[in-house]
Structures are given as structure tokens and as C-alpha cells.
Design a protein around this motif. Structure first.
Motif, PDB file in Angstrom:
ATOM      1  N   SER A   1       0.812  -1.214   0.000  1.00 54.49           N
ATOM      2  CA  SER A   1       0.000   0.000   0.000  1.00 54.49           C
ATOM      3  C   SER A   1       0.854   1.276   0.000  1.00 54.49           C
ATOM      4  CB  SER A   1      -0.914   0.025   1.234  1.00 54.49           C
ATOM      5  OG  SER A   1      -0.156   0.153   2.415  1.00 54.49           O
ATOM      6  N   LYS A   2       2.158   1.153   0.088  1.00 58.55           N
ATOM      7  CA  LYS A   2       2.990   2.344   0.232  1.00 58.55           C
ATOM      8  C   LYS A   2       3.143   3.095  -1.094  1.00 58.55           C
ATOM      9  CE  LYS A   2       5.360   1.540   4.528  1.00 58.55           C
ATOM     10  NZ  LYS A   2       4.182   0.877   5.024  1.00 58.55           N
ATOM     11  N   THR A   3       3.274   4.415  -0.989  1.00 59.20           N
ATOM     12  CA  THR A   3       3.402   5.288  -2.141  1.00 59.20           C
ATOM     13  C   THR A   3       4.663   6.121  -2.000  1.00 59.20           C
ATOM     14  OG1 THR A   3       0.992   5.426  -2.413  1.00 59.20           O
ATOM     15  CG2 THR A   3       2.320   7.142  -3.469  1.00 59.20           C
ATOM     16  N   TYR A   4       5.452   6.170  -3.066  1.00 60.47           N
ATOM     17  CA  TYR A   4       6.722   6.887  -3.035  1.00 60.47           C
ATOM     18  C   TYR A   4       6.826   7.874  -4.190  1.00 60.47           C
ATOM     19  CZ  TYR A   4       8.082   3.232   0.232  1.00 60.47           C
ATOM     20  OH  TYR A   4       8.130   2.380   1.317  1.00 60.47           O
ATOM     21  N   LEU A   5       7.317   9.052  -3.884  1.00 60.93           N
ATOM     22  CA  LEU A   5       7.615  10.061  -4.891  1.00 60.93           C
ATOM     23  C   LEU A   5       9.090   9.928  -5.273  1.00 60.93           C
ATOM     24  CD1 LEU A   5       6.875  12.637  -6.497  1.00 60.93           C
ATOM     25  CD2 LEU A   5       7.503  13.957  -4.453  1.00 60.93           C
ATOM     26  N   ILE A   6       9.361   9.757  -6.563  1.00 66.32           N
ATOM     27  CA  ILE A   6      10.721   9.579  -7.051  1.00 66.32           C
ATOM     28  C   ILE A   6      11.017  10.672  -8.071  1.00 66.32           C
ATOM     29  CG2 ILE A   6      12.384   8.002  -8.091  1.00 66.32           C
ATOM     30  CD1 ILE A   6      11.089   6.887  -5.543  1.00 66.32           C
ATOM     31  N   THR A   7      12.017  11.506  -7.812  1.00 64.73           N
ATOM     32  CA  THR A   7      12.371  12.555  -8.763  1.00 64.73           C
ATOM     33  C   THR A   7      13.585  12.119  -9.581  1.00 64.73           C
ATOM     34  OG1 THR A   7      13.897  13.794  -7.329  1.00 64.73           O
ATOM     35  CG2 THR A   7      11.534  14.255  -7.097  1.00 64.73           C
TER      36      THR A   7
ATOM     37  N   ILE B   1       5.264   7.494  -7.846  1.00 67.28           N
ATOM     38  CA  ILE B   1       4.960   8.733  -8.560  1.00 67.28           C
ATOM     39  C   ILE B   1       6.288   9.201  -9.135  1.00 67.28           C
ATOM     40  CG2 ILE B   1       4.093  11.086  -8.390  1.00 67.28           C
ATOM     41  CD1 ILE B   1       2.578  10.137  -5.845  1.00 67.28           C
ATOM     42  N   ALA B   2       6.462   9.024 -10.441  1.00 68.52           N
ATOM     43  CA  ALA B   2       7.738   9.276 -11.107  1.00 68.52           C
ATOM     44  C   ALA B   2       7.735  10.656 -11.754  1.00 68.52           C
ATOM     45  CB  ALA B   2       8.001   8.200 -12.160  1.00 68.52           C
ATOM     46  N   VAL B   3       8.763  11.436 -11.440  1.00 72.88           N
ATOM     47  CA  VAL B   3       8.852  12.813 -11.928  1.00 72.88           C
ATOM     48  C   VAL B   3      10.180  13.018 -12.645  1.00 72.88           C
ATOM     49  CG1 VAL B   3       8.787  15.254 -11.290  1.00 72.88           C
ATOM     50  CG2 VAL B   3       7.482  13.586  -9.961  1.00 72.88           C
ATOM     51  N   ALA B   4      10.137  13.641 -13.822  1.00 73.92           N
ATOM     52  CA  ALA B   4      11.353  13.967 -14.568  1.00 73.92           C
ATOM     53  C   ALA B   4      10.976  14.850 -15.750  1.00 73.92           C
ATOM     54  CB  ALA B   4      12.069  12.706 -15.049  1.00 73.92           C
TER      55      ALA B   4
ATOM     56  N   GLY C   1       7.120   8.034   1.377  1.00 73.99           N
ATOM     57  CA  GLY C   1       8.519   8.386   1.268  1.00 73.99           C
ATOM     58  C   GLY C   1       8.820   9.125  -0.010  1.00 73.99           C
ATOM     59  N   VAL C   2      10.001   9.762  -0.029  1.00 76.98           N
ATOM     60  CA  VAL C   2      10.426  10.497  -1.209  1.00 76.98           C
ATOM     61  C   VAL C   2      11.910  10.237  -1.448  1.00 76.98           C
ATOM     62  CG1 VAL C   2      10.816  12.593   0.183  1.00 76.98           C
ATOM     63  CG2 VAL C   2      10.588  12.769  -2.313  1.00 76.98           C
ATOM     64  N   PHE C   3      12.238   9.988  -2.708  1.00 75.95           N
ATOM     65  CA  PHE C   3      13.619   9.835  -3.151  1.00 75.95           C
ATOM     66  C   PHE C   3      13.940  11.080  -3.960  1.00 75.95           C
ATOM     67  CE2 PHE C   3      16.662   8.348  -6.429  1.00 75.95           C
ATOM     68  CZ  PHE C   3      17.685   7.927  -5.599  1.00 75.95           C
ATOM     69  N   ILE C   4      14.831  11.930  -3.421  1.00 74.37           N
ATOM     70  CA  ILE C   4      15.099  13.242  -4.006  1.00 74.37           C
ATOM     71  C   ILE C   4      16.400  13.168  -4.794  1.00 74.37           C
ATOM     72  CG2 ILE C   4      15.477  15.678  -3.509  1.00 74.37           C
ATOM     73  CD1 ILE C   4      13.825  15.299  -0.978  1.00 74.37           C
ATOM     74  N   ASN C   5      16.280  13.315  -6.102  1.00 76.92           N
ATOM     75  CA  ASN C   5      17.389  13.020  -6.990  1.00 76.92           C
ATOM     76  C   ASN C   5      17.305  13.911  -8.227  1.00 76.92           C
ATOM     77  OD1 ASN C   5      19.353  11.224  -8.519  1.00 76.92           O
ATOM     78  ND2 ASN C   5      17.490  10.830  -9.684  1.00 76.92           N
TER      79      ASN C   5
END
Length: 250
Positions: free
Chosen positions: A4-10, A32-35, A78-82
Motif C-alpha cells: 500500500s505504500k506510495t513513493y515520490l521519485i524525482t 509517482i515518477a517525476v522527470a 517516502g520520497v527519493f530526491i534526486n
């Protein structure tokens, strides 16, 4: 990991960001993939249609960042800031405007994003904040004065946030990667090849030989560590800088 976890990945369209997004989706996590690279984001979503949603734009653009944060779901785990790094150069070669641009790329948008996400994490009393920076936070890298200087600010930010938000179930950590098999290291091979007038194969051999383990990093291995730090299992890990450079910083 809980499905069920949701992660924002930049920075999710290539390199280490793509590896992390793909790894989480394979673990049946919502990503949630951002680029800026729309085509590659579409490819990522087509590989994991049930687990990936995409947003295309430039995170250093205030309007895009505002629209992105306004559209995020109510709960983010969570968020992975990249993002990519600033240009190479020596101190004497860089103008003050290039320092200003590097601040925008390396620091400013990350602070804005965290300012939005922290209230969400505090409300749910849970969050994983993981920055991907560079081995330059542990040792200066030749010809990278912008990265050497500004990425250290993120380490200082992380350690301060650990102190200011103690007693919560929010963790703050930094990954400090060295050379990995991505498009970025291919540019390093090309530059080394041109500088020494050697083949790309020889340039790779020389770079590999400069790393104590004898080879560049595997993005999938990096992604496994990132996914673990973003998981419930890493609840006792915070304020840390993880060197992933094959022993170069020893």
C-alpha cells in the motif's frame, strides 16, 4: 514491503532515479515518477502500468513544483530526491551566475519540496526522506567545485532536520554514489578518452582500475539499498550518509 505504500521519485527517467523507481514498482509499490524526459517516463509506466504514475516537468520551475505538490495524494510514505549535478569546473573558471544556477539545481527546489512534504509526514507520523547526492559530500572531486561545495549543504540540512524532528517516525538520509553504469559515467569515459587519446574501452579499464573493488557500480544494487532505506525496515536509520563508491572514499 507493504504493497500500500506510495513513493515520490524525482529524476526518475534515467540513471539511478530510474533504477529506484523500477525497483520499487517491481516490489509492487506505488511510484509517482517525476522527470523532464517524458518519453522515458512513459516507457517506465508502460512497464508497470498498475504501479507507476508520471509527471513531466522541471522541478526547478516554481510553477511546476507547485502544481506537482498540489496534485499529490493525501498520503505519501517516502520520497527519493534526486537530480542531475551542476556543471564541472574549477573555482577560477566559474562565474557567480553559474553558482546561482547551481544553487537552484542542487539546493533550492529540494528545500521547497521538503517544506511541502514534511507537514504530510508529520500528520501521519511517518515518512522516509532520502536524498541522492554524490561521493563529493565525503571528499572533494577534482574539477567539481560546485558539487563539492553545494551538495554538502544537503548533508547539513539532513542532520539538522534529524535534530529538529526528533521523536517522530520520519527519517532523513543521504546516499553518496560514486561512478555507476549510467549515461553520466559514459560521459566520463568519453572525456577520459579524449583527454588521453585512448579508446573508450581503455578509458573504462582505467576508471575501473581506480576503484578499489575494480569496477563501477550497478544501478540495480544501488536501487536495492535505496528501496530498503525507504522501507519500514529502516526505522532505526536516520541522519546517515551512505557512501556507495566502491571504496574510493576510504
Amino acid at each position: 514491503m507493504n504493497t500500500s505504500k506510495t513513493y515520490l521519485i524525482t529524476g526518475a527517467s534515467s540513471g539511478l532515479g530510474l533504477a529506484v523507481a523500477d525497483n520499487l514498482a517491481l516490489k509492487r509499490q506505488k511510484v509517482i515518477a517525476v522527470a523532464r524526459g517524458e518519453e522515458k517516463l512513459i516507457q517506465l509506466k508502460s512497464s508497470h502500468p498498475d504501479f507507476v504514475s508520471i509527471y513531466t516537468g522541471d522541478l526547478t520551475d516554481d510553477n511546476f513544483l507547485m502544481n506537482l505538490t498540489a496534485s499529490l495524494p493525501e498520503k505519501i510514505h517516502g520520497v527519493f530526491i534526486n537530480a542531475g549535478g551542476p556543471p564541472a569546473g574549477r573555482f577560477e573558471d566559474l562565474s557567480i551566475s553559474e553558482w546561482d544556477d547551481a544553487y537552484q539545481l542542487v539546493i533550492r527546489w529540494k528545500i521547497q519540496l521538503i517544506k511541502h512534504l514534511l507537514p504530510v509526514f508529520l500528520k501521519q507520523n511517518y515518512g522516509r526522506i532520502l536524498f541522492s547526492e554524490s561521493t563529493s559530500v565525503t571528499r572533494p572531486v577534482s574539477n567539481l567545485v560546485l558539487s563539492n561545495s553545494l551538495r554538502m549543504s544537503i548533508v547539513g540540512l539532513v542532520r539538522t532536520l534529524v535534530s529538529e524532528y526528533k521523536g517522530t517516525a520520519i527519517t532523513f538520509n543521504v546516499l553518496a554514489p560514486g561512478f555507476h553504469e549510467t549515461k553520466a559515467v559514459e560521459r566520463v569515459y568519453k572525456k577520459l578518452s579524449d583527454q588521453k587519446n585512448i579508446s573508450l574501452t581503455e578509458a573504462k579499464k582505467q576508471l575501473d582500475a581506480s576503484i578499489p573493488v575494480g569496477h563501477t557500480g550497478n544501478p540495480q544494487d544501488y536501487a536495492e539499498l535505496a528501496s530498503w532505506i525507504l522501507s519500514d525496515a529502516a526505522s532505526f536509520i536516520t541522519g546517515q550518509v551512505f557512501n556507495i563508491d566502491g571504496g574510493v572514499s576510504v
